[in-house]
Design a protein around this motif. Structure first.
Motif, PDB file in Angstrom:
ATOM      1  N   ILE A  84      -1.574  -9.783  -2.655  1.00 42.94           N
ATOM      2  CA  ILE A  84      -1.305  -9.563  -4.078  1.00 42.94           C
ATOM      3  C   ILE A  84      -0.781 -10.831  -4.716  1.00 42.94           C
ATOM      4  CG2 ILE A  84       0.124  -8.299  -5.739  1.00 42.94           C
ATOM      5  CD1 ILE A  84       0.083  -5.918  -3.814  1.00 42.94           C
ATOM      6  N   SER A  85       0.112 -11.517  -4.003  1.00 50.56           N
ATOM      7  CA  SER A  85       0.732 -12.722  -4.538  1.00 50.56           C
ATOM      8  C   SER A  85      -0.274 -13.845  -4.768  1.00 50.56           C
ATOM      9  CB  SER A  85       1.837 -13.198  -3.583  1.00 50.56           C
ATOM     10  OG  SER A  85       2.501 -14.323  -4.080  1.00 50.56           O
ATOM     11  N   HIS A  88       5.985   3.193 -12.411  1.00 54.25           N
ATOM     12  CA  HIS A  88       6.765   2.141 -13.067  1.00 54.25           C
ATOM     13  C   HIS A  88       6.605   0.799 -12.366  1.00 54.25           C
ATOM     14  CE1 HIS A  88       8.698   4.806 -15.948  1.00 54.25           C
ATOM     15  NE2 HIS A  88       8.929   5.664 -14.964  1.00 54.25           N
ATOM     16  N   ILE A  89       6.445   0.817 -11.046  1.00 57.95           N
ATOM     17  CA  ILE A  89       6.221  -0.438 -10.322  1.00 57.95           C
ATOM     18  C   ILE A  89       4.885  -1.049 -10.709  1.00 57.95           C
ATOM     19  CG2 ILE A  89       5.695  -1.343  -8.024  1.00 57.95           C
ATOM     20  CD1 ILE A  89       7.954   0.475  -6.979  1.00 57.95           C
ATOM     21  N   ASN A 138       4.022  -8.680 -14.788  1.00 58.94           N
ATOM     22  CA  ASN A 138       4.213  -9.926 -14.044  1.00 58.94           C
ATOM     23  C   ASN A 138       2.902 -10.646 -13.742  1.00 58.94           C
ATOM     24  OD1 ASN A 138       6.922  -9.357 -14.012  1.00 58.94           O
ATOM     25  ND2 ASN A 138       7.028  -8.835 -11.844  1.00 58.94           N
ATOM     26  N   GLY A 139       1.782 -10.015 -14.070  1.00 54.44           N
ATOM     27  CA  GLY A 139       0.489 -10.631 -13.793  1.00 54.44           C
ATOM     28  C   GLY A 139       0.007 -10.448 -12.369  1.00 54.44           C
ATOM     29  N   TRP A 140       0.591  -9.503 -11.643  1.00 51.74           N
ATOM     30  CA  TRP A 140       0.206  -9.286 -10.252  1.00 51.74           C
ATOM     31  C   TRP A 140      -0.964  -8.328 -10.130  1.00 51.74           C
ATOM     32  CZ3 TRP A 140       5.951  -8.415  -8.430  1.00 51.74           C
ATOM     33  CH2 TRP A 140       6.633  -9.637  -8.508  1.00 51.74           C
ATOM     34  N   ILE A 141      -1.170  -7.443 -11.096  1.00 52.52           N
ATOM     35  CA  ILE A 141      -2.385  -6.642 -11.163  1.00 52.52           C
ATOM     36  C   ILE A 141      -2.968  -6.795 -12.569  1.00 52.52           C
ATOM     37  CG2 ILE A 141      -1.688  -4.958  -9.418  1.00 52.52           C
ATOM     38  CD1 ILE A 141      -1.059  -3.002 -11.664  1.00 52.52           C
ATOM     39  N   HIS A 142      -4.279  -6.595 -12.677  1.00 55.61           N
ATOM     40  CA  HIS A 142      -4.961  -6.919 -13.932  1.00 55.61           C
ATOM     41  C   HIS A 142      -5.679  -5.729 -14.554  1.00 55.61           C
ATOM     42  CE1 HIS A 142      -4.466 -10.581 -11.490  1.00 55.61           C
ATOM     43  NE2 HIS A 142      -4.228 -11.151 -12.643  1.00 55.61           N
ATOM     44  N   LEU A 166       6.632  -2.543  -1.170  1.00 54.56           N
ATOM     45  CA  LEU A 166       5.799  -3.681  -1.565  1.00 54.56           C
ATOM     46  C   LEU A 166       6.449  -4.480  -2.678  1.00 54.56           C
ATOM     47  CD1 LEU A 166       2.119  -2.351  -1.553  1.00 54.56           C
ATOM     48  CD2 LEU A 166       2.921  -4.455  -0.483  1.00 54.56           C
ATOM     49  N   ASP A 167       7.055  -3.789  -3.619  1.00 49.39           N
ATOM     50  CA  ASP A 167       7.703  -4.466  -4.745  1.00 49.39           C
ATOM     51  C   ASP A 167       8.842  -5.357  -4.257  1.00 49.39           C
ATOM     52  OD1 ASP A 167       7.972  -4.843  -7.632  1.00 49.39           O
ATOM     53  OD2 ASP A 167       9.876  -3.768  -7.410  1.00 49.39           O
TER      54      ASP A 167
END
Length: 373
Positions: free
Chosen positions: A138-139, A210-211, A218-222, A360-361
């Motif tokens: 993810i990162s 919410h996560i 944060n731009g981690w998923i689109h 994961l968060d």
């Protein structure tokens, strides 16, 4: 709680015991073992064998000295107390084995202290941890998309339709969630969806929703393509949403398509324009997915570097074809692992969605803090 633990000790010889944490050194070992209870909690035991580990102990560890024999003792149902019972220096010992459910929680405790053997802890806790592997993906991914299903909703309290305990076991979906039911048995159709709307409104998004909203910010998923119609992703704060099967709180006329209020449907009113029957704006059996929703999802998954499939059995077409569009990594996360599931997923992680996403968060925050260097 105490009585349950005491009873479990009596049954110890006939139950399954898992290794939680095994610490080793030259000539011996110290092991924390556990039995998973019906409620999801654990009861912990400790095992020890005489060894050369006495050279890391001091006078303040007299309780641990008493454990250096082959006996097994129960220590209770609290992990923190169980770890403390291993002595003040347990983090300094070399980890040999750690149960997958506890790798991240153990590592968080270790990195709070200065330990000389951090390499060994990191190797076991992180490098062999599929959740941490996913956190790294993810990162590093430049385009991550999510396909979510009923597993996201059930943890908010909503009944599932397709699990082993779902509503569909007692009701034929083709009779109630079908286009023809609106005209041939509207009373059944209306009663079913009235109950579903009222149920959705009784509950709210859980921590997992919410996560995902945080990750989008944060731009981690689109983007999220969801098979759910409860709208919880939007309520939680996600904006890049494709509701493949519609939204149950959106009401329209079945004949002319005019929008109406939820209250009108719940009160069994007709369309104010043509007097036609009102219905939730969801995809029923016998209907196609909206072109705009499908096209957007198709584009997202086609260019994805990472696809997260969360809480869906992947039994419903054409949504179940979306993960096949990517040339990147694919990950499946769900409480149940269907027997017919495509084995080509790069990672398959079983567990409660909210718990998995919460862990994961924490890992993503850890990675982006730079502490892993």
């Amino acid at each position: 709680m105490k009585s349950r633990c005491a009873n479990l000790l009596v049954e110890y010889g006939g139950i399954r015991i898992d290794t939680i944490l095994k610490l080793g050194g030259e000539g011996g070992s110290l092991t924390l073992i556990g039995k998973k209870n019906d409620d999801g909690g654990w009861t912990f035991f400790r095992e020890s064998q005489e060894s050369a580990m006495t050279d890391v102990l001091d006078e303040e560890d007299q309780d641990l000295l008493l454990l250096l024999n082959p006996r097994t003792r129960m220590i209770g149902c609290d992990l923190e107390l169980a770890l403390k019972s291993l002595g003040r220096h347990w983090k300094q010992l070399r980890p040999v084995e750690i149960h997958p459910d506890f790798r991240w929680s153990m590592y968080k405790l270790v990195i709070e202290s200065r330990v000389s053997n951090l390499y060994h802890w990191k190797k076991i806790c992180l490098k062999n941890n599929p959740l941490y592997q996913l956190a790294e993906w993810i990162s590093s991914s430049k385009h991550t998309v999510v396909l979510s299903g009923a597993g996201m909703s059930t943890e908010s309290g909503l009944p599932d339709f397709r699990s082993r305990d779902g509503w569909w076991r007692n009701m034929d979906p083709h009779k109630v969630a079908n286009v023809t039911a609106i005209e041939e048995n509207y009373e059944l159709f209306w009663g079913f969806y009235k109950y579903r709307i009222e149920t959705v409104e009784q509950y709210s998004p859980h921590i997992g929703h919410h996560i995902l909203a945080k990750w989008e910010k944060n731009g981690w998923i689109h983007g999220i393509s969801t098979q759910n119609v409860d709208g919880y992703h939007v309520v939680a704060g996600n904006h890049n949403i494709v509701e493949l099967h519609g939204n149950i709180r959106s009401i329209r006329c079945h004949y002319c398509g005019r929008s109406s209020d939820v209250a009108d449907f719940l009160n069994r009113l007709n369309c104010s324009s043509c007097q036609g029957p009102l219905r939730p704006n969801v995809v029923l059996f016998g209907e196609m997915l909206p072109d705009n929703a499908w096209n957007q999802a198709f584009q997202w998954f086609h260019r994805a570097e990472l696809v997260l499939v969360i809480g869906t059995s992947l039994q419903v077409a054409p949504a179940n074809q979306l993960p096949c569009l990517t040339s990147g990594h694919t990950v499946y996360m769900n409480m149940e692992m269907p027997e017919e599931l495509d084995p080509s997923f790069d990672l398959m992680i079983k567990g409660k969605v909210g718990q998995l996403l919460a862990e994961l968060d924490e890992m993503l925050d850890y990675i982006h803090s730079g502490k892993e260097e």
